[in-house]
Write a protein that holds these residues in place. Structure first.
Motif, mmCIF file in Angstrom:
data_model
loop_
_atom_site.group_PDB
_atom_site.id
_atom_site.type_symbol
_atom_site.label_atom_id
_atom_site.label_comp_id
_atom_site.label_asym_id
_atom_site.label_seq_id
_atom_site.Cartn_x
_atom_site.Cartn_y
_atom_site.Cartn_z
ATOM 1 N N TYR A 1 0.805 -1.217 0.000
ATOM 2 C CA TYR A 1 0.000 0.000 0.000
ATOM 3 C C TYR A 1 0.841 1.272 0.000
ATOM 4 C CZ TYR A 1 -4.107 -2.822 0.607
ATOM 5 O OH TYR A 1 -5.108 -3.734 0.405
ATOM 6 N N ASP A 2 2.145 1.147 -0.046
ATOM 7 C CA ASP A 2 3.052 2.287 -0.172
ATOM 8 C C ASP A 2 2.776 3.394 0.844
ATOM 9 O OD1 ASP A 2 4.403 1.084 -2.345
ATOM 10 O OD2 ASP A 2 2.839 1.775 -3.698
ATOM 11 N N ASN A 3 2.482 2.994 2.063
ATOM 12 C CA ASN A 3 2.267 3.947 3.158
ATOM 13 C C ASN A 3 1.186 4.981 2.866
ATOM 14 O OD1 ASN A 3 4.176 2.640 4.717
ATOM 15 N ND2 ASN A 3 5.835 3.958 4.021
ATOM 16 N N ASP A 4 0.176 4.584 2.121
ATOM 17 C CA ASP A 4 -0.928 5.485 1.798
ATOM 18 C C ASP A 4 -2.210 4.992 2.456
ATOM 19 O OD1 ASP A 4 -2.904 7.096 0.772
ATOM 20 O OD2 ASP A 4 -2.255 6.887 -1.311
ATOM 21 N N PRO A 5 -2.579 5.583 3.617
ATOM 22 C CA PRO A 5 -3.776 5.115 4.322
ATOM 23 C C PRO A 5 -5.071 5.292 3.542
ATOM 24 C CG PRO A 5 -2.577 6.745 5.653
ATOM 25 C CD PRO A 5 -1.888 6.643 4.333
ATOM 26 N N THR A 6 -5.085 6.132 2.520
ATOM 27 C CA THR A 6 -6.315 6.341 1.753
ATOM 28 C C THR A 6 -6.597 5.192 0.794
ATOM 29 O OG1 THR A 6 -5.224 7.550 -0.053
ATOM 30 C CG2 THR A 6 -5.989 8.843 1.856
ATOM 31 N N LYS A 7 -5.642 4.296 0.596
ATOM 32 C CA LYS A 7 -5.817 3.190 -0.343
ATOM 33 C C LYS A 7 -5.992 1.840 0.347
ATOM 34 C CE LYS A 7 -3.282 5.477 -4.020
ATOM 35 N NZ LYS A 7 -2.127 5.435 -4.908
ATOM 36 N N LEU A 8 -6.199 1.853 1.651
ATOM 37 C CA LEU A 8 -6.352 0.607 2.398
ATOM 38 C C LEU A 8 -7.720 -0.014 2.161
ATOM 39 C CD1 LEU A 8 -4.732 1.752 5.736
ATOM 40 C CD2 LEU A 8 -3.768 0.156 4.088
ATOM 41 N N PRO A 9 -7.840 -1.337 2.383
ATOM 42 C CA PRO A 9 -9.149 -1.972 2.248
ATOM 43 C C PRO A 9 -10.150 -1.394 3.250
ATOM 44 C CG PRO A 9 -7.494 -3.542 3.032
ATOM 45 C CD PRO A 9 -6.795 -2.250 2.777
ATOM 46 N N ASP A 10 -11.432 -1.593 2.998
ATOM 47 C CA ASP A 10 -12.485 -0.994 3.819
ATOM 48 C C ASP A 10 -12.334 -1.270 5.308
ATOM 49 O OD1 ASP A 10 -13.638 0.156 1.624
ATOM 50 O OD2 ASP A 10 -15.176 -1.390 1.385
ATOM 51 N N TYR A 11 -12.005 -2.519 5.667
ATOM 52 C CA TYR A 11 -11.939 -2.816 7.100
ATOM 53 C C TYR A 11 -10.806 -2.039 7.771
ATOM 54 C CZ TYR A 11 -7.990 -6.093 6.645
ATOM 55 O OH TYR A 11 -6.770 -6.659 6.414
ATOM 56 N N TRP A 12 -9.723 -1.757 7.069
ATOM 57 C CA TRP A 12 -8.663 -0.929 7.632
ATOM 58 C C TRP A 12 -9.164 0.505 7.783
ATOM 59 C CZ3 TRP A 12 -3.858 -1.848 9.581
ATOM 60 C CH2 TRP A 12 -3.351 -3.127 9.426
ATOM 61 N N GLY A 13 -9.924 0.967 6.809
ATOM 62 C CA GLY A 13 -10.455 2.319 6.874
ATOM 63 C C GLY A 13 -11.364 2.520 8.066
ATOM 64 N N SER A 14 -12.207 1.538 8.348
ATOM 65 C CA SER A 14 -13.101 1.674 9.497
ATOM 66 C C SER A 14 -12.309 1.680 10.801
ATOM 67 C CB SER A 14 -14.174 0.581 9.494
ATOM 68 O OG SER A 14 -13.602 -0.692 9.653
ATOM 69 N N TRP A 15 -11.228 0.870 10.871
ATOM 70 C CA TRP A 15 -10.376 0.908 12.071
ATOM 71 C C TRP A 15 -9.689 2.273 12.160
ATOM 72 C CZ3 TRP A 15 -9.849 -0.760 16.671
ATOM 73 C CH2 TRP A 15 -8.728 -0.380 17.395
ATOM 74 N N GLY A 16 -9.173 2.753 11.048
ATOM 75 C CA GLY A 16 -8.506 4.050 11.041
ATOM 76 C C GLY A 16 -9.433 5.161 11.482
ATOM 77 N N ASP A 17 -10.672 5.129 11.006
ATOM 78 C CA ASP A 17 -11.657 6.133 11.415
ATOM 79 C C ASP A 17 -11.902 6.063 12.924
ATOM 80 O OD1 ASP A 17 -11.895 6.895 8.765
ATOM 81 O OD2 ASP A 17 -13.817 5.870 8.458
ATOM 82 N N LEU A 18 -12.074 4.841 13.441
ATOM 83 C CA LEU A 18 -12.322 4.669 14.870
ATOM 84 C C LEU A 18 -11.130 5.150 15.689
ATOM 85 C CD1 LEU A 18 -14.014 3.589 17.225
ATOM 86 C CD2 LEU A 18 -12.983 1.341 16.801
ATOM 87 N N ALA A 19 -9.926 4.756 15.308
ATOM 88 C CA ALA A 19 -8.730 5.174 16.046
ATOM 89 C C ALA A 19 -8.547 6.688 15.966
ATOM 90 C CB ALA A 19 -7.499 4.443 15.513
ATOM 91 N N THR A 20 -8.762 7.258 14.797
ATOM 92 C CA THR A 20 -8.628 8.704 14.628
ATOM 93 C C THR A 20 -9.646 9.450 15.490
ATOM 94 O OG1 THR A 20 -7.771 8.436 12.387
ATOM 95 C CG2 THR A 20 -8.689 10.593 12.937
ATOM 96 N N GLU A 21 -10.898 8.994 15.483
ATOM 97 C CA GLU A 21 -11.935 9.624 16.312
ATOM 98 C C GLU A 21 -11.584 9.509 17.798
ATOM 99 O OE1 GLU A 21 -15.529 7.598 15.224
ATOM 100 O OE2 GLU A 21 -15.399 8.297 13.150
ATOM 101 N N THR A 22 -11.065 8.348 18.183
ATOM 102 C CA THR A 22 -10.733 8.121 19.590
ATOM 103 C C THR A 22 -9.584 9.013 20.027
ATOM 104 O OG1 THR A 22 -11.506 5.836 19.405
ATOM 105 C CG2 THR A 22 -10.074 6.352 21.270
ATOM 106 N N THR A 23 -8.518 9.077 19.240
ATOM 107 C CA THR A 23 -7.382 9.921 19.614
ATOM 108 C C THR A 23 -7.748 11.408 19.548
ATOM 109 O OG1 THR A 23 -6.440 9.798 17.375
ATOM 110 C CG2 THR A 23 -5.641 8.197 18.999
ATOM 111 N N ALA A 24 -8.661 11.779 18.656
ATOM 112 C CA ALA A 24 -9.098 13.180 18.571
ATOM 113 C C ALA A 24 -9.817 13.611 19.849
ATOM 114 C CB ALA A 24 -9.996 13.379 17.359
#
Length: 172
Positions: A41-64
């Motif tokens: 994925y070349d260190n690009d979080p915008t190109k991750l599969p959907d399940y990674w995106g949902s984890w990223g959203d949750l982690a981002t919301e939590t840390t925010a």
């Protein structure tokens, strides 16, 4: 609840720590198979599969919200392909605001550790995850007894203190 970690993160106010101690998880994961076949994925979080995106959203919301998420992984060396995959994909965890560290198993030999992976939220509750020998989740258990919380907290902090930050760890 199908995803009890989400419940823990939603309720967390200050901290969430994740201790991982296996050398392989869900070996039939299609993304792991794609990685083994050479996909990156070349260190690009915008190109991750959907399940990674949902984890990223949750982690981002939590840390925010000000919750500090720390993930420590104890790994055998030489590492398994799965650990190489996790290391390669951890850029997404870091991009979402997680702090990630790696501890070679030989440096953890004298640390009293729980018998399985876990999440701990605000030093008030622990979610243990039980796996099959192949690395599939078979059960989860919430614990809130003060002695369990203290044991897990001491174990995690000992691991964290010795562990190598993600940016510095190079899988052997």
């Amino acid at each position: 609840m199908k995803y009890p970690v989400r419940e823990g993160l939603a309720k967390a106010q200050h901290s969430a720590v994740h201790l991982e101690m296996r050398d392989i998880y869900t070996p039939d994961d299609p993304e792991f198979a794609r990685w083994r076949a050479g996909h990156r994925y070349d260190n690009d979080p915008t190109k991750l599969p959907d399940y990674w995106g949902s984890w990223g959203d949750l982690a981002t919301e939590t840390t925010a919200r000000g919750v500090v998420i720390r993930r420590a992984r104890i790994v055998s060396e030489p590492v398994t392909d799965y650990i190489r995959y996790e290391h390669d994909m951890s850029f997404a965890n870091v991009a979402a605001g997680e702090l990630v560290r790696w501890l070679p198993r030989r440096k953890a030999a004298d640390i009293p550790l729980p018998g399985t992976d876990l999440w701990m939220f605000d030093k008030r509750s622990v979610l243990f995850t039980y796996f099959s020998g192949a690395g599939d989740v078979v059960d989860r258990e919430w614990r809130t007894e003060p002695a369990v919380i203290e044991f897990v907290s001491l174990a995690f902090e000992a691991v964290w203190e010795r562990a190598i930050p993600h940016e510095e760890y190079k899988p052997v």
